[in-house]
Design an enzyme around this catalytic site. Structure first.
Site, PDB file in Angstrom:
ATOM      1  N   LYS A  88      18.303  70.008   3.761  1.00 61.57           N
ATOM      2  CA  LYS A  88      17.662  69.576   5.013  1.00 61.57           C
ATOM      3  C   LYS A  88      18.530  69.994   6.197  1.00 61.57           C
ATOM      4  O   LYS A  88      19.763  69.906   6.123  1.00 61.57           O
ATOM      5  CB  LYS A  88      17.487  68.057   4.979  1.00 61.57           C
ATOM      6  CG  LYS A  88      16.694  67.483   6.145  1.00 61.57           C
ATOM      7  CD  LYS A  88      16.459  65.986   5.965  1.00 61.57           C
ATOM      8  CE  LYS A  88      15.655  65.381   7.081  1.00 61.57           C
ATOM      9  NZ  LYS A  88      15.442  63.932   6.931  1.00 61.57           N
ATOM     10  N   SER A 130      10.743  62.344   7.226  1.00 65.09           N
ATOM     11  CA  SER A 130      11.111  63.527   7.969  1.00 65.09           C
ATOM     12  C   SER A 130      11.624  64.679   7.106  1.00 65.09           C
ATOM     13  O   SER A 130      11.729  65.799   7.586  1.00 65.09           O
ATOM     14  CB  SER A 130      12.192  63.171   9.002  1.00 65.09           C
ATOM     15  OG  SER A 130      13.369  62.724   8.342  1.00 65.09           O
ATOM     16  N   SER A 145      12.450  58.589   4.721  1.00 66.89           N
ATOM     17  CA  SER A 145      12.293  60.038   4.891  1.00 66.89           C
ATOM     18  C   SER A 145      12.539  60.898   3.666  1.00 66.89           C
ATOM     19  O   SER A 145      12.287  62.093   3.703  1.00 66.89           O
ATOM     20  CB  SER A 145      13.220  60.534   6.002  1.00 66.89           C
ATOM     21  OG  SER A 145      12.585  60.349   7.233  1.00 66.89           O
TER      22      SER A 145
HETATM   23  N1  GLN Z   1       9.582  57.638   9.573  1.00 66.29           N
HETATM   24  C1  GLN Z   1      10.723  56.863   9.931  1.00 66.29           C
HETATM   25  C2  GLN Z   1      11.099  57.122  11.365  1.00 66.29           C
HETATM   26  O1  GLN Z   1      10.406  57.867  11.989  1.00 66.29           O
HETATM   27  C3  GLN Z   1      11.850  57.139   9.014  1.00 66.29           C
HETATM   28  C4  GLN Z   1      12.538  58.393   9.311  1.00 66.29           C
HETATM   29  C5  GLN Z   1      13.696  58.657   8.423  1.00 66.29           C
HETATM   30  O2  GLN Z   1      13.852  58.026   7.366  1.00 66.29           O
HETATM   31  N2  GLN Z   1      14.543  59.545   8.863  1.00 66.29           N
HETATM   32  O3  GLN Z   1      12.045  56.597  11.875  1.00 66.29           O
END
Ligand code: GLN
Length: 479
Positions: free
Chosen positions: A79, A154, A178
């Site tokens: 990532k 994400s 995410s």
């Molecule tokens: N979807 C969640 C957010 O937007 C989690 C994102 C993540 O785990 N990086 O904060």
């Protein structure tokens, strides 16, 4: 043979038997990348030349008859918020568009030591803010199961890469879901380890008290092998915990007689898609038949999860993002006359809409006069949520839930409504707030042929229980 479809442990066996070469594996996966990337866009940058060179070195080692480590020569995607020395780390943001990292993250050092081969850096929501990978400055990733749909986020690029055969393994990061939610949307296995299990050194921070790096893989066995490598104490991360690192592959046993599994009442209510609920319940039945004891439990503060998360996560994000000011590194606006203007313009032009929304929310909840009402209260509710889990784990060994209330949604569908987007995380964020580990494994397909994910949660530092149950379920589905 479709080498791109194999798991890491399958590739390992074939490499050892000299039935395939590492170069064949790596080149075939780059061929798949070439063929599919225009449609999927899982990667932001590729490291093809280096990867092929490393593959050759490993083939020479095999020829010499030297033993291979379990994941040596296995292609992995990273990532783009985890730094690799000499490679770009953009966090899918304009503000880091030209940033090249001068050092390796601890997880990267460990992967290098174990001979894994880096394929490239994967797409994500900008700074990991999002649940769909649509918040990338470089454009969205598409779900390999349906190109009109999001891969989740994400870590959407990592999950899509593994699902599409554009990588054998991947690393993601999970602050509120995410790793697990994109794994569910793309039909792969995603593990968020216990907070403190995996070093965060070299992970660009979103919310430091919630972030964890974890594996995204084709099956549970690969997940255990990868955690064996990336897990463990690191003096460079003061929040990494100095506890023994078990060999997680020892937990890959298909036996769960007497295992107590909790189903939280609050997670099986309205708002989840019917098919998602049905498939999770089917799995519960299978587990009962295999001798597990199922018990309904309660996590009474679940309803406050989203609000608490979005107070704490944005507060921490606003502080962490203060370092991107156009002065030391990253994007710098050209049209500024004063230092204040340079800061303002660089940040205004460098950050996307969601990053700005989070910086504003986070700054607001931390500001004088509101701190007690929001941030402090958020921390208190967080403690209550952690206590909910502690109480539940006195009664049961693990907790089973859907990973996400829905299957992959359509690209664009939730972009105009941030609240709706935030609600996609309702089942995953509590594990981050409580610091406990969680995995998402595929448990079926909807009528529209979209993958459905099931989540298993365990007490802190009990990933072994997760692996045992996940492995049992995976083998039961295959029967
Ligand atoms: N979807 C969640 C957010 O937007 C989690 C994102 C993540 O785990 N990086 O904060």
């Amino acid at each position: 043979m479709n080498l791109n479809k194999l798991t890491a442990h399958e590739i390992h066996k074939l490499l050892v038997k000299k039935e395939i070469s590492c170069e064949e594996v790596v080149s075939e996966i780059f061929n798949v990348i070439e063929e599919k990337e225009k449609r999927i866009h899982a990667y932001l940058s590729l490291t093809k030349e280096k990867a092929l060179l490393e593959a050759k070195t490993i083939d020479e080692k095999i020829k010499r008859g030297e033993a291979l480590l379990p994941l040596e020569g296995i292609p992995i995607a990273i990532k783009d918020n985890i730094v690799i020395c000499g490679e770009p780390t953009t966090c899918a943001s304009r503000i880091l568009e030209n940033f090249i990292s001068p050092y390796d993250a601890t997880v990267i050092k460990r992967l290098k030591k174990n001979g894994l081969i880096f394929m490239g850096k994967t797409n994500m929501d900008e700074f990991a803010f999002g649940s769909s990978t649509e918040n990338s400055y470089f454009g969205p990733t598409h779900n390999p199961y349906d190109l009109q749909r999001v891969p989740g986020g994400s870590s959407g690029g990592s999950a899509a890469a593994v699902a599409a055969g554009e990588a054998t393994l991947a690393l993601g990061s999970d602050t509120g879901g995410s790793i697990r939610q994109p794994a569910a949307f793309c039909g792969v296995v995603g593990l968020k380890p216990t907070y403190g299990r995996v070093s965060r050194f070299g992970l660009v921070a979103f919310a430091s008290s919630l972030d964890q790096i974890g594996p995204i893989t084709k099956d549970v066995t690969d997940s255990a092998f990868l955690l064996n490598i990336i897990g463990g104490y690191d003096p460079l991360d003061s929040t990494s915990v100095d506890v023994p690192l078990p060999d997680f592959t020892k937990s890959l046993i298909s036996e769960i007689k007497g295992l107590k599994i909790g189903l939280p009442r609050e997670y099986f209510v309205s708002g989840i898609e019917q098919e998602v609920g049905e498939y999770v319940k089917k799995s519960v039945k299978l587990l009962e038949e295999r001798g597990a004891e199922i018990e309904e439990i309660s996590l009474p503060h679940t309803d406050y999860g989203i609000a608490t998360y979005y107070v704490i996560a944005t507060a921490e994000a606003s502080a962490n993002l203060a370092r991107f000011d156009g002065v030391r590194y990253g994007y710098r606006s050209k049209n500024s006359k004063t230092l204040a203007e340079l800061y303002e313009n660089s940040r205004a032009e460098g950050f996307g809409a969601e990053a700005k929304r989070r910086i504003m929310l986070g700054t607001y909840v931390l500001s004088a006069g509101y701190y007690d009402a929001y941030y402090l209260k958020g921390q208190r509710v967080r403690t209550l949520m952690r206590e909910d889990f502690e109480k539940a784990f006195k009664k049961v060994d693990v907790i089973l839930t859907p990973t996400s209330p829905s299957t992959a949604f359509k690209i664009g569908e939730r972009m105009e409504d941030p609240l709706k987007m935030y609600l996609s995380d309702v089942f995953t964020i509590s594990a981050n707030l409580a610091g406990i580990p969680g995995i998402s494994i595929p448990c079926g397909f909807s009528k529209e042929k979209l993958p459905i994910g099931l989540q298993i949660l365990a007490p802190a530092f009990c990933e072994e229980k997760i692996f045992q149950l996940a492995f049992t379920l995976e083998s039961t589905y295959q029967c």
